[in-house]
Scaffold this motif. Sequence first.
Motif, PDB file in Angstrom:
ATOM      1  N   ASN A   1       0.831  -1.213   0.000  1.00  0.00           N
ATOM      2  CA  ASN A   1       0.000   0.000   0.000  1.00  0.00           C
ATOM      3  C   ASN A   1       0.867   1.265   0.000  1.00  0.00           C
ATOM      4  OD1 ASN A   1       0.882  -0.316   2.616  1.00  0.00           O
ATOM      5  ND2 ASN A   1      -1.131   0.063   3.560  1.00  0.00           N
ATOM      6  N   ARG A   2       1.989   1.253   0.712  1.00  0.00           N
ATOM      7  CA  ARG A   2       2.883   2.410   0.700  1.00  0.00           C
ATOM      8  C   ARG A   2       3.606   2.522  -0.638  1.00  0.00           C
ATOM      9  NH1 ARG A   2       6.087   3.489   6.058  1.00  0.00           N
ATOM     10  NH2 ARG A   2       6.479   5.335   4.822  1.00  0.00           N
ATOM     11  N   ALA A   3       3.972   1.397  -1.222  1.00  0.00           N
ATOM     12  CA  ALA A   3       4.633   1.418  -2.529  1.00  0.00           C
ATOM     13  C   ALA A   3       3.679   1.933  -3.601  1.00  0.00           C
ATOM     14  CB  ALA A   3       5.122   0.018  -2.884  1.00  0.00           C
ATOM     15  N   ASN A   4       2.423   1.530  -3.516  1.00  0.00           N
ATOM     16  CA  ASN A   4       1.433   1.997  -4.487  1.00  0.00           C
ATOM     17  C   ASN A   4       1.180   3.496  -4.333  1.00  0.00           C
ATOM     18  OD1 ASN A   4      -0.360   1.604  -6.625  1.00  0.00           O
ATOM     19  ND2 ASN A   4      -2.099   1.386  -5.225  1.00  0.00           N
ATOM     20  N   ALA A   5       1.116   3.978  -3.095  1.00  0.00           N
ATOM     21  CA  ALA A   5       0.932   5.412  -2.865  1.00  0.00           C
ATOM     22  C   ALA A   5       2.117   6.202  -3.402  1.00  0.00           C
ATOM     23  CB  ALA A   5       0.744   5.685  -1.375  1.00  0.00           C
ATOM     24  N   SER A   6       3.307   5.686  -3.165  1.00  0.00           N
ATOM     25  CA  SER A   6       4.490   6.358  -3.680  1.00  0.00           C
ATOM     26  C   SER A   6       4.496   6.366  -5.212  1.00  0.00           C
ATOM     27  CB  SER A   6       5.746   5.666  -3.151  1.00  0.00           C
ATOM     28  OG  SER A   6       6.896   6.316  -3.607  1.00  0.00           O
ATOM     29  N   GLY A   7       4.028   5.281  -5.815  1.00  0.00           N
ATOM     30  CA  GLY A   7       3.925   5.221  -7.276  1.00  0.00           C
ATOM     31  C   GLY A   7       2.939   6.237  -7.821  1.00  0.00           C
ATOM     32  N   TRP A   8       1.816   6.411  -7.127  1.00  0.00           N
ATOM     33  CA  TRP A   8       0.839   7.404  -7.577  1.00  0.00           C
ATOM     34  C   TRP A   8       1.377   8.821  -7.439  1.00  0.00           C
ATOM     35  CZ3 TRP A   8      -2.631   6.768 -10.937  1.00  0.00           C
ATOM     36  CH2 TRP A   8      -3.304   5.561 -11.065  1.00  0.00           C
ATOM     37  N   TRP A   9       2.132   9.076  -6.372  1.00  0.00           N
ATOM     38  CA  TRP A   9       2.743  10.403  -6.240  1.00  0.00           C
ATOM     39  C   TRP A   9       3.743  10.647  -7.362  1.00  0.00           C
ATOM     40  CZ3 TRP A   9       0.155  13.818  -4.009  1.00  0.00           C
ATOM     41  CH2 TRP A   9      -0.546  13.588  -2.833  1.00  0.00           C
ATOM     42  N   LEU A  10       4.479   9.598  -7.743  1.00  0.00           N
ATOM     43  CA  LEU A  10       5.400   9.732  -8.873  1.00  0.00           C
ATOM     44  C   LEU A  10       4.626  10.035 -10.159  1.00  0.00           C
ATOM     45  CD1 LEU A  10       8.306   9.425 -10.036  1.00  0.00           C
ATOM     46  CD2 LEU A  10       7.703   7.047 -10.492  1.00  0.00           C
ATOM     47  N   PHE A  11       3.498   9.357 -10.350  1.00  0.00           N
ATOM     48  CA  PHE A  11       2.665   9.609 -11.523  1.00  0.00           C
ATOM     49  C   PHE A  11       2.172  11.056 -11.546  1.00  0.00           C
ATOM     50  CE2 PHE A  11      -1.478   9.847 -13.607  1.00  0.00           C
ATOM     51  CZ  PHE A  11      -1.181   9.304 -14.845  1.00  0.00           C
ATOM     52  N   ILE A  12       1.729  11.563 -10.403  1.00  0.00           N
ATOM     53  CA  ILE A  12       1.241  12.943 -10.331  1.00  0.00           C
ATOM     54  C   ILE A  12       2.372  13.924 -10.618  1.00  0.00           C
ATOM     55  CG2 ILE A  12       0.313  14.691  -8.752  1.00  0.00           C
ATOM     56  CD1 ILE A  12      -1.317  12.390  -7.475  1.00  0.00           C
ATOM     57  N   PHE A  13       3.562  13.646 -10.101  1.00  0.00           N
ATOM     58  CA  PHE A  13       4.715  14.513 -10.374  1.00  0.00           C
ATOM     59  C   PHE A  13       5.015  14.542 -11.872  1.00  0.00           C
ATOM     60  CE2 PHE A  13       9.317  14.400 -11.236  1.00  0.00           C
ATOM     61  CZ  PHE A  13       9.608  15.733 -10.987  1.00  0.00           C
ATOM     62  N   LEU A  14       5.135  13.374 -12.482  1.00  0.00           N
ATOM     63  CA  LEU A  14       5.460  13.317 -13.905  1.00  0.00           C
ATOM     64  C   LEU A  14       4.363  13.943 -14.762  1.00  0.00           C
ATOM     65  CD1 LEU A  14       6.962   9.712 -14.093  1.00  0.00           C
ATOM     66  CD2 LEU A  14       8.206  11.884 -14.209  1.00  0.00           C
ATOM     67  N   ALA A  15       3.105  13.700 -14.393  1.00  0.00           N
ATOM     68  CA  ALA A  15       1.988  14.241 -15.166  1.00  0.00           C
ATOM     69  C   ALA A  15       1.930  15.762 -15.081  1.00  0.00           C
ATOM     70  CB  ALA A  15       0.674  13.635 -14.686  1.00  0.00           C
ATOM     71  N   SER A  16       2.193  16.326 -13.920  1.00  0.00           N
ATOM     72  CA  SER A  16       2.128  17.786 -13.799  1.00  0.00           C
ATOM     73  C   SER A  16       3.296  18.456 -14.526  1.00  0.00           C
ATOM     74  CB  SER A  16       2.077  18.211 -12.335  1.00  0.00           C
ATOM     75  OG  SER A  16       3.223  17.749 -11.659  1.00  0.00           O
ATOM     76  N   VAL A  17       4.476  17.860 -14.469  1.00  0.00           N
ATOM     77  CA  VAL A  17       5.609  18.431 -15.204  1.00  0.00           C
ATOM     78  C   VAL A  17       5.361  18.325 -16.714  1.00  0.00           C
ATOM     79  CG1 VAL A  17       8.055  18.117 -15.736  1.00  0.00           C
ATOM     80  CG2 VAL A  17       7.288  18.097 -13.374  1.00  0.00           C
ATOM     81  N   ALA A  18       4.854  17.176 -17.165  1.00  0.00           N
ATOM     82  CA  ALA A  18       4.571  17.011 -18.590  1.00  0.00           C
ATOM     83  C   ALA A  18       3.480  17.973 -19.055  1.00  0.00           C
ATOM     84  CB  ALA A  18       4.164  15.571 -18.882  1.00  0.00           C
ATOM     85  N   THR A  19       2.480  18.181 -18.238  1.00  0.00           N
ATOM     86  CA  THR A  19       1.417  19.117 -18.593  1.00  0.00           C
ATOM     87  C   THR A  19       1.966  20.539 -18.715  1.00  0.00           C
ATOM     88  OG1 THR A  19      -0.204  17.738 -17.455  1.00  0.00           O
ATOM     89  CG2 THR A  19      -0.843  20.009 -17.914  1.00  0.00           C
ATOM     90  N   ALA A  20       2.834  20.918 -17.803  1.00  0.00           N
ATOM     91  CA  ALA A  20       3.434  22.249 -17.884  1.00  0.00           C
ATOM     92  C   ALA A  20       4.270  22.405 -19.146  1.00  0.00           C
ATOM     93  CB  ALA A  20       4.285  22.513 -16.639  1.00  0.00           C
ATOM     94  N   VAL A  21       5.026  21.393 -19.492  1.00  0.00           N
ATOM     95  CA  VAL A  21       5.878  21.468 -20.682  1.00  0.00           C
ATOM     96  C   VAL A  21       5.033  21.516 -21.957  1.00  0.00           C
ATOM     97  CG1 VAL A  21       7.577  20.190 -22.048  1.00  0.00           C
ATOM     98  CG2 VAL A  21       7.884  20.432 -19.588  1.00  0.00           C
ATOM     99  N   VAL A  22       4.006  20.691 -22.024  1.00  0.00           N
ATOM    100  CA  VAL A  22       3.160  20.669 -23.224  1.00  0.00           C
ATOM    101  C   VAL A  22       2.385  21.985 -23.361  1.00  0.00           C
ATOM    102  CG1 VAL A  22       1.133  19.559 -24.262  1.00  0.00           C
ATOM    103  CG2 VAL A  22       3.014  18.172 -23.419  1.00  0.00           C
ATOM    104  N   LEU A  23       1.880  22.522 -22.274  1.00  0.00           N
ATOM    105  CA  LEU A  23       1.188  23.810 -22.347  1.00  0.00           C
ATOM    106  C   LEU A  23       2.130  24.917 -22.798  1.00  0.00           C
ATOM    107  CD1 LEU A  23      -1.129  23.820 -19.211  1.00  0.00           C
ATOM    108  CD2 LEU A  23      -1.801  23.660 -21.607  1.00  0.00           C
ATOM    109  N   ALA A  24       3.361  24.882 -22.320  1.00  0.00           N
ATOM    110  CA  ALA A  24       4.333  25.886 -22.752  1.00  0.00           C
ATOM    111  C   ALA A  24       4.675  25.720 -24.225  1.00  0.00           C
ATOM    112  CB  ALA A  24       5.591  25.786 -21.904  1.00  0.00           C
ATOM    113  N   ALA A  25       4.666  24.494 -24.716  1.00  0.00           N
ATOM    114  CA  ALA A  25       4.973  24.268 -26.128  1.00  0.00           C
ATOM    115  C   ALA A  25       3.799  24.638 -27.025  1.00  0.00           C
ATOM    116  CB  ALA A  25       5.356  22.810 -26.353  1.00  0.00           C
ATOM    117  N   VAL A  26       2.583  24.428 -26.549  1.00  0.00           N
ATOM    118  CA  VAL A  26       1.403  24.712 -27.366  1.00  0.00           C
ATOM    119  C   VAL A  26       1.224  26.213 -27.556  1.00  0.00           C
ATOM    120  CG1 VAL A  26      -1.127  24.636 -27.347  1.00  0.00           C
ATOM    121  CG2 VAL A  26       0.179  22.577 -26.882  1.00  0.00           C
ATOM    122  N   ASN A  27       1.279  26.968 -26.474  1.00  0.00           N
ATOM    123  CA  ASN A  27       1.098  28.417 -26.567  1.00  0.00           C
ATOM    124  C   ASN A  27       1.896  29.066 -25.444  1.00  0.00           C
ATOM    125  OD1 ASN A  27       0.278  31.032 -26.923  1.00  0.00           O
ATOM    126  ND2 ASN A  27      -1.913  30.580 -26.936  1.00  0.00           N
TER     127      ASN A  27
END
Length: 141
Positions: free
Chosen positions: A85-111
Amino acid sequence: MAQDTPKDNAGFTLPAPTGTPAEAAPAATTASVETVPALDPVLATDTSSRDTLIGGAVLLVLFIAFFFAKNAYANGLVAKRLPPNRANASGWWLFIFLASVATAVVLAAVNAHKFLAPLFMGPLLLVALVALVLTFTSSKN
């Protein structure tokens, strides 16, 4: 073999100049200054919807890749004797980190003009920072 008749000149000929070069130069410079990009059909093409669609497709592909990375990270933590359960929570936090950074980069590239404002980037990068900290704190024994 020499023929005395003149050859027909059916090749390309340049048109006669219309004026002196001194008169043509100012006209060319004023025409280039007066060109309005909004009236030029090549420059006036609106690509914002196409760029947004491409950015959304890139984000979707990245989110799928991040999901597999989350599972691999969580399985690696379980192999290191961390409770699932702790490993899964840590994995989800990693997913949220990667998703938010990718979203910021893609938004900056789009406009970049619109989305590089602190109003958009601030919350995204704050969420990324919090998720990065929680990724490593939740993966400790």
